[in-house]
Design a protein around this motif. Structure first.
Motif, PDB file in Angstrom:
ATOM      1  N   GLU A  52      19.042  -9.666  -6.790  1.00 41.50           N
ATOM      2  CA  GLU A  52      19.513 -11.019  -6.479  1.00 41.50           C
ATOM      3  C   GLU A  52      18.932 -12.104  -7.381  1.00 41.50           C
ATOM      4  O   GLU A  52      19.463 -13.216  -7.412  1.00 41.50           O
ATOM      5  CB  GLU A  52      19.173 -11.350  -5.009  1.00 41.50           C
ATOM      6  N   GLY A  53      17.844 -11.803  -8.087  1.00 37.15           N
ATOM      7  CA  GLY A  53      17.202 -12.818  -8.905  1.00 37.15           C
ATOM      8  C   GLY A  53      15.874 -13.244  -8.299  1.00 37.15           C
ATOM      9  O   GLY A  53      15.702 -13.248  -7.073  1.00 37.15           O
ATOM     10  N   ILE A  54      14.948 -13.646  -9.148  1.00 38.02           N
ATOM     11  CA  ILE A  54      13.582 -13.903  -8.696  1.00 38.02           C
ATOM     12  C   ILE A  54      13.489 -15.081  -7.734  1.00 38.02           C
ATOM     13  O   ILE A  54      12.672 -15.084  -6.805  1.00 38.02           O
ATOM     14  CB  ILE A  54      12.652 -14.098  -9.915  1.00 38.02           C
ATOM     15  N   PHE A  55      14.339 -16.087  -7.930  1.00 38.58           N
ATOM     16  CA  PHE A  55      14.288 -17.246  -7.037  1.00 38.58           C
ATOM     17  C   PHE A  55      15.255 -17.108  -5.861  1.00 38.58           C
ATOM     18  O   PHE A  55      14.922 -17.454  -4.727  1.00 38.58           O
ATOM     19  CB  PHE A  55      14.551 -18.530  -7.816  1.00 38.58           C
ATOM     20  N   ASP A  56      16.453 -16.590  -6.120  1.00 37.35           N
ATOM     21  CA  ASP A  56      17.427 -16.475  -5.038  1.00 37.35           C
ATOM     22  C   ASP A  56      16.949 -15.552  -3.924  1.00 37.35           C
ATOM     23  O   ASP A  56      17.294 -15.752  -2.750  1.00 37.35           O
ATOM     24  CB  ASP A  56      18.771 -15.982  -5.575  1.00 37.35           C
ATOM     25  N   GLN A  57      16.162 -14.535  -4.246  1.00 40.33           N
ATOM     26  CA  GLN A  57      15.680 -13.635  -3.200  1.00 40.33           C
ATOM     27  C   GLN A  57      14.700 -14.305  -2.242  1.00 40.33           C
ATOM     28  O   GLN A  57      14.424 -13.787  -1.164  1.00 40.33           O
ATOM     29  CB  GLN A  57      15.051 -12.377  -3.814  1.00 40.33           C
ATOM     30  N   MET A  58      14.182 -15.461  -2.624  1.00 39.08           N
ATOM     31  CA  MET A  58      13.199 -16.135  -1.773  1.00 39.08           C
ATOM     32  C   MET A  58      13.784 -16.577  -0.432  1.00 39.08           C
ATOM     33  O   MET A  58      13.047 -16.813   0.527  1.00 39.08           O
ATOM     34  CB  MET A  58      12.602 -17.341  -2.498  1.00 39.08           C
ATOM     35  N   VAL A  59      15.115 -16.661  -0.337  1.00 37.09           N
ATOM     36  CA  VAL A  59      15.723 -17.074   0.932  1.00 37.09           C
ATOM     37  C   VAL A  59      15.483 -16.049   2.030  1.00 37.09           C
ATOM     38  O   VAL A  59      15.661 -16.350   3.211  1.00 37.09           O
ATOM     39  CB  VAL A  59      17.241 -17.324   0.779  1.00 37.09           C
ATOM     40  N   HIS A  60      15.070 -14.832   1.668  1.00 39.36           N
ATOM     41  CA  HIS A  60      14.785 -13.802   2.666  1.00 39.36           C
ATOM     42  C   HIS A  60      13.404 -13.993   3.296  1.00 39.36           C
ATOM     43  O   HIS A  60      13.051 -13.262   4.225  1.00 39.36           O
ATOM     44  CB  HIS A  60      14.860 -12.411   2.030  1.00 39.36           C
ATOM     45  N   HIS A  61      12.636 -14.952   2.800  1.00 38.02           N
ATOM     46  CA  HIS A  61      11.286 -15.198   3.298  1.00 38.02           C
ATOM     47  C   HIS A  61      11.250 -16.514   4.081  1.00 38.02           C
ATOM     48  O   HIS A  61      12.134 -17.357   3.947  1.00 38.02           O
ATOM     49  CB  HIS A  61      10.294 -15.247   2.134  1.00 38.02           C
ATOM     50  N   SER A  62      10.223 -16.695   4.860  1.00 36.25           N
ATOM     51  CA  SER A  62      10.104 -17.912   5.672  1.00 36.25           C
ATOM     52  C   SER A  62       9.943 -19.139   4.788  1.00 36.25           C
ATOM     53  O   SER A  62       9.551 -19.053   3.617  1.00 36.25           O
ATOM     54  CB  SER A  62       8.892 -17.795   6.595  1.00 36.25           C
ATOM     55  N   ALA A  70      -5.919  -5.249   4.859  1.00 33.77           N
ATOM     56  CA  ALA A  70      -5.743  -5.897   3.558  1.00 33.77           C
ATOM     57  C   ALA A  70      -4.790  -5.096   2.676  1.00 33.77           C
ATOM     58  O   ALA A  70      -3.856  -5.650   2.068  1.00 33.77           O
ATOM     59  CB  ALA A  70      -7.099  -6.061   2.870  1.00 33.77           C
ATOM     60  N   LEU A  71      -5.002  -3.791   2.601  1.00 37.29           N
ATOM     61  CA  LEU A  71      -4.152  -2.955   1.754  1.00 37.29           C
ATOM     62  C   LEU A  71      -2.702  -2.977   2.230  1.00 37.29           C
ATOM     63  O   LEU A  71      -1.770  -3.083   1.419  1.00 37.29           O
ATOM     64  CB  LEU A  71      -4.671  -1.514   1.757  1.00 37.29           C
ATOM     65  N   LEU A  72      -2.497  -2.892   3.535  1.00 32.24           N
ATOM     66  CA  LEU A  72      -1.138  -2.911   4.063  1.00 32.24           C
ATOM     67  C   LEU A  72      -0.451  -4.243   3.785  1.00 32.24           C
ATOM     68  O   LEU A  72       0.738  -4.285   3.446  1.00 32.24           O
ATOM     69  CB  LEU A  72      -1.152  -2.626   5.565  1.00 32.24           C
ATOM     70  N   GLU A  73      -1.181  -5.326   3.886  1.00 35.82           N
ATOM     71  CA  GLU A  73      -0.599  -6.642   3.635  1.00 35.82           C
ATOM     72  C   GLU A  73      -0.261  -6.833   2.163  1.00 35.82           C
ATOM     73  O   GLU A  73       0.810  -7.338   1.815  1.00 35.82           O
ATOM     74  CB  GLU A  73      -1.554  -7.736   4.091  1.00 35.82           C
ATOM     75  N   PHE A  74      -1.164  -6.427   1.281  1.00 36.67           N
ATOM     76  CA  PHE A  74      -0.988  -6.743  -0.137  1.00 36.67           C
ATOM     77  C   PHE A  74       0.008  -5.829  -0.847  1.00 36.67           C
ATOM     78  O   PHE A  74       0.670  -6.268  -1.770  1.00 36.67           O
ATOM     79  CB  PHE A  74      -2.337  -6.727  -0.854  1.00 36.67           C
ATOM     80  N   TYR A  75       0.112  -4.542  -0.441  1.00 31.08           N
ATOM     81  CA  TYR A  75       1.102  -3.688  -1.103  1.00 31.08           C
ATOM     82  C   TYR A  75       1.421  -2.374  -0.392  1.00 31.08           C
ATOM     83  O   TYR A  75       2.516  -1.825  -0.551  1.00 31.08           O
ATOM     84  CB  TYR A  75       0.671  -3.360  -2.543  1.00 31.08           C
ATOM     85  N   ALA A  76       0.495  -1.829   0.396  1.00 32.17           N
ATOM     86  CA  ALA A  76       0.670  -0.465   0.910  1.00 32.17           C
ATOM     87  C   ALA A  76       1.798  -0.338   1.931  1.00 32.17           C
ATOM     88  O   ALA A  76       2.294   0.764   2.169  1.00 32.17           O
ATOM     89  CB  ALA A  76      -0.638   0.046   1.516  1.00 32.17           C
ATOM     90  N   SER A  77       2.210  -1.431   2.549  1.00 36.62           N
ATOM     91  CA  SER A  77       3.291  -1.371   3.541  1.00 36.62           C
ATOM     92  C   SER A  77       4.649  -1.117   2.905  1.00 36.62           C
ATOM     93  O   SER A  77       5.597  -0.688   3.571  1.00 36.62           O
ATOM     94  CB  SER A  77       3.356  -2.689   4.311  1.00 36.62           C
ATOM     95  N   GLY A  78       4.786  -1.393   1.602  1.00 32.08           N
ATOM     96  CA  GLY A  78       6.072  -1.264   0.925  1.00 32.08           C
ATOM     97  C   GLY A  78       6.809  -2.583   0.781  1.00 32.08           C
ATOM     98  O   GLY A  78       7.863  -2.643   0.147  1.00 32.08           O
ATOM     99  N   GLU A  79       6.257  -3.667   1.363  1.00 29.17           N
ATOM    100  CA  GLU A  79       6.932  -4.965   1.261  1.00 29.17           C
ATOM    101  C   GLU A  79       7.024  -5.432  -0.188  1.00 29.17           C
ATOM    102  O   GLU A  79       8.036  -6.008  -0.602  1.00 29.17           O
ATOM    103  CB  GLU A  79       6.189  -6.016   2.097  1.00 29.17           C
ATOM    104  N   LEU A  80       5.965  -5.184  -0.969  1.00 33.92           N
ATOM    105  CA  LEU A  80       5.981  -5.584  -2.382  1.00 33.92           C
ATOM    106  C   LEU A  80       7.112  -4.883  -3.129  1.00 33.92           C
ATOM    107  O   LEU A  80       7.815  -5.497  -3.944  1.00 33.92           O
ATOM    108  CB  LEU A  80       4.633  -5.268  -3.026  1.00 33.92           C
ATOM    109  N   ALA A  81       7.297  -3.589  -2.834  1.00 35.42           N
ATOM    110  CA  ALA A  81       8.380  -2.847  -3.468  1.00 35.42           C
ATOM    111  C   ALA A  81       9.747  -3.393  -3.054  1.00 35.42           C
ATOM    112  O   ALA A  81      10.674  -3.465  -3.863  1.00 35.42           O
ATOM    113  CB  ALA A  81       8.275  -1.362  -3.104  1.00 35.42           C
ATOM    114  N   GLU A  82       9.865  -3.795  -1.799  1.00 37.47           N
ATOM    115  CA  GLU A  82      11.126  -4.356  -1.322  1.00 37.47           C
ATOM    116  C   GLU A  82      11.419  -5.690  -2.002  1.00 37.47           C
ATOM    117  O   GLU A  82      12.565  -5.971  -2.363  1.00 37.47           O
ATOM    118  CB  GLU A  82      11.068  -4.541   0.199  1.00 37.47           C
ATOM    119  N   ILE A  83      10.393  -6.500  -2.203  1.00 40.34           N
ATOM    120  CA  ILE A  83      10.581  -7.771  -2.917  1.00 40.34           C
ATOM    121  C   ILE A  83      11.045  -7.507  -4.344  1.00 40.34           C
ATOM    122  O   ILE A  83      11.944  -8.180  -4.863  1.00 40.34           O
ATOM    123  CB  ILE A  83       9.278  -8.592  -2.905  1.00 40.34           C
TER     124      ILE A  83
END
Length: 337
Positions: A244-254, A224-237
């Protein structure tokens, strides 16, 4: 005057003595960059480790009132919660003896809510960096600027905006970054809105997700911790949002991620908007400033109790164990906690 400022002249600060009050997070960085830009900088600080650090790093260091006496410009870079007391005890009386002075704040809070009221003879300006001191220095070393908000509350000399722009250049914000014409009130409102709305809502949401996933669905705390923030993905977002902007960066996600985010954003919007409206009103009318003053006067009972509850939570305990395994918490750091 232009709203967006990309460069300025240092001329208004030439032949001036600039006192940086406080040699902490912002003070050390701003003083260092101004000195590198050829400005005459002294430090005002209480006699503590930061006082000694400033001396070690080659600055002339004085008690706060003495630094203000010697200066033409003062950058008040101490925490908001102690600023009123320091100002009243160490600065105000000195300013009353000066015919001209430029007093700069890195935050709008104390001026916006009337906690500090400088003499009418003083230029009162705001140069508010939008990042912490460490981030400023990192960008400076790369030859880059950073964003700041500029404000003027009192223009006694008729040159207050020129001083504000010059300070922005002196501390390395421009060129390379951007200075936005703003106000003490606007900066205080926006800063507190972030601290009272999307930041605590984000933290509360993560904690709720952790509690429900672990307690109700049997998910392992580590997963749970790794998924929600501990992996660093949240920081990368967050990095992609800034670049790039809050909406334009969404193209990097599925597409599944994009659909889930967009549909729930609009689903939750009205409820969140009501929270933001209530908090903004509470900030703007001065009630939060009053609440915070009373909390300080009482000895911070709510503050310390909530800190204790946060540290005792299951998520905090699981995080500590995971971070020890990951090597993010050293033995000496654990003893301090």
């Amino acid at each position: 005057m232009e709203k967006l400022i990309l460069d300025a002249s240092l001329e208004p600060l030439k032949n001036k003595t600039i006192a940086v009050i406080g040699y902490g997070n912002q003070g050390r960085v701003q003083a260092t960059i101004m000195r590198e830009n050829g400005l005459n900088v002294i430090i005002g600080n209480v006699r503590d480790k930061y006082y000694e650090l400033a001396r070690k790093e080659g600055f002339e260091v004085y008690e706060i009132d003495e630094a203000i006496k010697r200066a033409d410009v003062g950058l008040l870079l101490i925490p908001d919660e102690v600023m009123k007391e320091v100002y009243e005890k160490k600065i105000h009386t000195v300013l009353e003896t000066k015919k001209e002075f430029v007093l700069d704040f890195a935050s709008g809070y104390n001026i916006a809510f009337g906690l500090i009221r400088p003499p009418r003879s003083v230029d009162v300006v705001m140069v508010a960096p939008r990042m912490v001191g460490e981030g400023i220095m990192d960008l400076h070393k790369q030859g880059k600027g950073y964003p700041v908000l500029l404000g003027v509350k009192q223009d006694a000399s008729g040159k207050a905006w020129e001083y504000a722009k010059a300070i922005a250049k002196g501390i390395g914000a421009i060129p390379g970054g951007i200075a936005v014409r703003s106000s003490f009130e606007e900066e205080a409102l926006l800063d507190l809105m972030s601290e009272h709305t999307w930041v605590p809502i984000l933290f509360a949401t993560i904690k709720a997700c952790f509690d429900i996933a672990v307690k109700e669905y049997g998910v392992s705390p580590e997963a749970a911790l790794l998924e929600f923030y501990a992996s660093g993905e949240l920081a990368e977002i967050a990095r992609l949002i800034a670049e790039e902007g809050i909406f334009d960066q969404m193209v990097h996600h599925s597409t599944t991620s994009q659909y889930g985010t967009l549909t729930r954003m609009f689903k939750y919007y009205d409820n969140v908007k009501k929270i933001v409206e209530d908090e903004a009103r509470y900030i703007w009318d001065g009630n939060f400033a009053k609440e915070w003053v009373l909390e300080q006067q009482a000895g911070y009972p709510v503050f310390y109790r909530l800190w204790e509850l946060a540290k005792q939570s299951e998520m905090a305990k699981a995080e500590k164990e995971l971070y020890k395994v990951l090597g993010r918490i050293k033995e000496e750091e654990e003893k301090k906690q």
